[in-house]
Motif scaffolding. Structure first.
Motif, short mmCIF file in Angstrom:
data_model
loop_
_atom_site.label_atom_id
_atom_site.label_comp_id
_atom_site.label_asym_id
_atom_site.label_seq_id
_atom_site.Cartn_x
_atom_site.Cartn_y
_atom_site.Cartn_z
N LEU A 1 -2.65 3.86 22.67
CA LEU A 1 -3.27 2.88 21.45
C LEU A 1 -3.49 4.26 20.85
O LEU A 1 -3.80 5.48 20.74
N ARG A 2 -3.75 3.60 18.95
CA ARG A 2 -4.25 4.59 18.37
C ARG A 2 -5.97 4.80 17.91
O ARG A 2 -6.68 5.54 18.27
N ASN A 3 -6.06 3.27 18.53
CA ASN A 3 -8.09 2.91 18.00
C ASN A 3 -7.70 2.40 19.16
O ASN A 3 -7.52 1.56 19.80
N ILE B 1 5.29 -6.84 19.52
CA ILE B 1 5.83 -5.97 18.42
C ILE B 1 6.55 -4.96 18.41
O ILE B 1 6.32 -4.13 19.26
N GLY B 2 7.54 -5.56 17.99
CA GLY B 2 8.19 -3.43 18.58
C GLY B 2 8.24 -2.69 16.60
O GLY B 2 7.58 -3.07 16.33
N THR B 3 9.18 -2.09 17.33
CA THR B 3 8.91 -0.80 16.07
C THR B 3 10.07 -1.11 15.28
O THR B 3 11.26 -0.42 15.02
N GLN B 4 9.37 -0.86 14.17
CA GLN B 4 10.51 -1.25 12.80
C GLN B 4 10.75 -0.01 12.46
O GLN B 4 9.53 1.27 12.10
N PRO B 5 11.70 0.31 11.53
CA PRO B 5 12.50 2.10 10.79
C PRO B 5 10.61 2.62 10.06
O PRO B 5 10.36 3.20 10.07
N ASP C 1 -9.96 0.42 20.22
CA ASP C 1 -10.92 -0.69 20.53
C ASP C 1 -9.90 -1.45 20.67
O ASP C 1 -10.53 -2.71 20.87
N ASN C 2 -8.60 -1.45 20.58
CA ASN C 2 -8.01 -2.53 20.58
C ASN C 2 -7.20 -2.22 22.05
O ASN C 2 -6.20 -2.37 22.13
N ALA C 3 -8.12 -1.50 22.97
CA ALA C 3 -7.26 -1.83 24.47
C ALA C 3 -8.02 -3.22 25.07
O ALA C 3 -7.84 -3.81 24.97
N LEU D 1 6.43 5.76 9.98
CA LEU D 1 6.11 6.88 9.48
C LEU D 1 4.86 6.80 9.95
O LEU D 1 4.58 8.32 9.33
N CYS D 2 4.01 6.39 10.71
CA CYS D 2 2.78 6.87 11.33
C CYS D 2 2.82 6.17 12.71
O CYS D 2 1.85 6.96 13.81
N HIS D 3 4.08 6.03 12.78
CA HIS D 3 3.81 6.33 15.10
C HIS D 3 5.15 6.58 15.37
O HIS D 3 5.57 6.24 16.86
N ALA E 1 0.85 -0.94 0.05
CA ALA E 1 -0.29 -0.18 -0.03
C ALA E 1 1.13 1.57 0.18
O ALA E 1 0.80 2.22 -0.40
N MET E 2 2.11 1.31 0.55
CA MET E 2 3.24 2.19 0.27
C MET E 2 3.87 2.51 -0.48
O MET E 2 4.07 3.85 -0.75
N VAL E 3 3.78 1.56 -1.01
CA VAL E 3 4.69 1.85 -3.05
C VAL E 3 3.68 2.65 -3.64
O VAL E 3 3.86 3.12 -4.36
N ALA F 1 -4.32 0.05 5.85
CA ALA F 1 -3.29 -1.16 5.63
C ALA F 1 -2.42 -1.15 7.11
O ALA F 1 -2.35 -2.83 7.25
N CYS F 2 -2.15 -0.98 8.64
CA CYS F 2 -2.32 -1.04 10.07
C CYS F 2 -3.26 -1.54 10.24
O CYS F 2 -3.37 -1.95 11.61
N ASN F 3 -4.70 -1.90 9.83
CA ASN F 3 -5.63 -2.12 10.63
C ASN F 3 -5.98 -3.46 10.23
O ASN F 3 -6.18 -4.01 8.76
C1 HEC Z 1 0.81 4.15 6.57
C2 HEC Z 1 0.33 4.03 8.25
C3 HEC Z 1 0.91 2.83 9.62
C4 HEC Z 1 2.48 2.52 9.18
C5 HEC Z 1 3.58 2.70 8.52
C6 HEC Z 1 2.06 1.82 10.43
N1 HEC Z 1 0.88 1.79 10.72
FE1 HEC Z 1 0.62 1.06 12.57
N2 HEC Z 1 -1.54 1.65 12.57
C7 HEC Z 1 -1.57 2.01 11.62
C8 HEC Z 1 -3.18 2.87 12.06
C9 HEC Z 1 -3.86 4.05 10.85
C10 HEC Z 1 -4.07 1.69 13.01
C11 HEC Z 1 -5.30 2.04 13.38
C12 HEC Z 1 -5.77 0.48 13.14
C13 HEC Z 1 -7.31 0.64 14.09
O1 HEC Z 1 -8.08 1.16 13.84
O2 HEC Z 1 -7.15 -1.00 14.32
C14 HEC Z 1 -2.30 0.90 14.25
C15 HEC Z 1 -2.26 0.35 14.65
C16 HEC Z 1 -1.41 0.01 15.04
C17 HEC Z 1 -1.15 -0.89 16.42
C18 HEC Z 1 -2.51 -1.53 16.96
C19 HEC Z 1 -2.62 -0.69 18.61
C20 HEC Z 1 -3.48 0.75 18.33
O3 HEC Z 1 -2.16 1.74 18.36
O4 HEC Z 1 -4.63 0.51 17.79
C21 HEC Z 1 -0.11 -1.53 16.23
C22 HEC Z 1 0.58 -2.74 17.61
C23 HEC Z 1 0.60 -0.94 15.11
N3 HEC Z 1 0.14 0.17 14.87
C24 HEC Z 1 1.76 -1.60 14.92
C25 HEC Z 1 2.93 -0.97 13.86
C26 HEC Z 1 3.93 -1.86 13.48
C27 HEC Z 1 4.56 -2.33 14.20
C28 HEC Z 1 4.06 -0.88 12.54
C29 HEC Z 1 5.40 -1.63 11.53
C30 HEC Z 1 5.74 -2.87 11.05
C31 HEC Z 1 3.47 0.10 11.96
N4 HEC Z 1 2.24 -0.06 12.68
C32 HEC Z 1 3.24 0.47 10.79
C33 HEC Z 1 -0.86 3.53 10.95
C34 HEC Z 1 0.03 2.76 10.52
#
Ligand code: HEC
Length: 193
Positions: A90-92, A141-145, A94-96, A149-151, A51-53, A63-65
């Motif tokens: 948390l971002r969402n 779940i670790g944080t990768q490079p 619902d994932n509490a 971009l979004c976290h 999706a990013m490409v 796509a991270c949903n």
């Molecule tokens: C393009 C933007 C984007 C990228 C890149 C991205 N995320 Fe997310 N991430 C989101 C969004 C938007 C949500 C909320 C999804 C939802 O509504 O459940 C999310 C939710 C999550 C959640 C669920 C918990 C929460 O906070 O609601 C985890 C865990 C997570 N991301 C991990 C990662 C990891 C690990 C990576 C890298 C491999 C990553 N994300 C890359 C946008 C991104």
């Protein structure tokens, strides 16, 4: 009076066997959970990258949903499991995390701080939930490079604007590479396979 000691002896003979079955069941479920999460995480990341490409991070936000069609269903239906993601930030909403997940997330944080390798941090247990013996498993779940971009801290303005609109209570920012982003969580109430 004479039956009591006999029952006791029987219990003592049977108990180690039962415990061994339980250990074997636990080990098998842990192994299967690790496999399910590996394929699940791979599918999720593959979808994110393509999706990013195609359209850059702003277009890839959905796509991270985990509810992205196909992925969660494939991983969960395979063994009648429920698989989800959760986090202390948390971002969402619902994932509490539930109470068990919250305590394991805190334990992961402490174990990482104490020097354990985050790549191998996981936790499994049988718990009794609503009267049912339930297998529960969590893996970090670790944080990768790509995730920052979004976290991360310096999120591009168009991405931040989209996130602000979709997630007004977003707390899943400010992560650095290597931080614990959250955890996968598996809940299985079905009997052993
Ligand atoms: C393009 C933007 C984007 C990228 C890149 C991205 N995320 Fe997310 N991430 C989101 C969004 C938007 C949500 C909320 C999804 C939802 O509504 O459940 C999310 C939710 C999550 C959640 C669920 C918990 C929460 O906070 O609601 C985890 C865990 C997570 N991301 C991990 C990662 C990891 C690990 C990576 C890298 C491999 C990553 N994300 C890359 C946008 C991104």
């Amino acid at each position: 009076m004479r039956t009591f000691p006999r029952l006791l002896v029987l219990a003592l003979v049977l108990f180690p066997a039962t415990a061994a079955f339980a250990d074997e069941d636990l080990a098998r479920r842990i192994e299967a959970s690790r496999e399910a999460i590996k394929s699940f995480a791979g599918a999720l990341q593959g979808q994110l990258m393509s999706a990013m490409v195609d359209g850059g991070p702003a277009a890839a936000i959905e796509a991270c949903n985990i509810a992205a069609p196909g992925i969660a269903a494939t991983a969960s239906d395979a063994q009648g499991w429920r698989i989800r993601r959760t986090s202390l930030k948390l971002r969402n909403p619902d994932n509490a995390p539930d109470a068990w997940e919250l305590s394991v997330l805190r334990e992961f944080k402490a174990r990482k701080a104490a020097g354990e390798d985050p790549a191998t941090l996981d936790h499994a247990a049988f718990v009794v939930s609503e009267g049912k013996r339930t297998f529960r498993y969590m893996k970090i779940i670790g944080t990768q490079p790509v995730c920052i971009l979004c976290h991360g801290t310096a999120i591009a303005p168009e991405v931040a604007a989209r996130l602000d609109a979709l997630y007004p209570d977003d707390r899943a920012r400010g992560f650095k590479v290597g931080d614990i982003r959250g955890a996968f969580s598996i809940i299985q109430t079905s009997p052993p396979p």
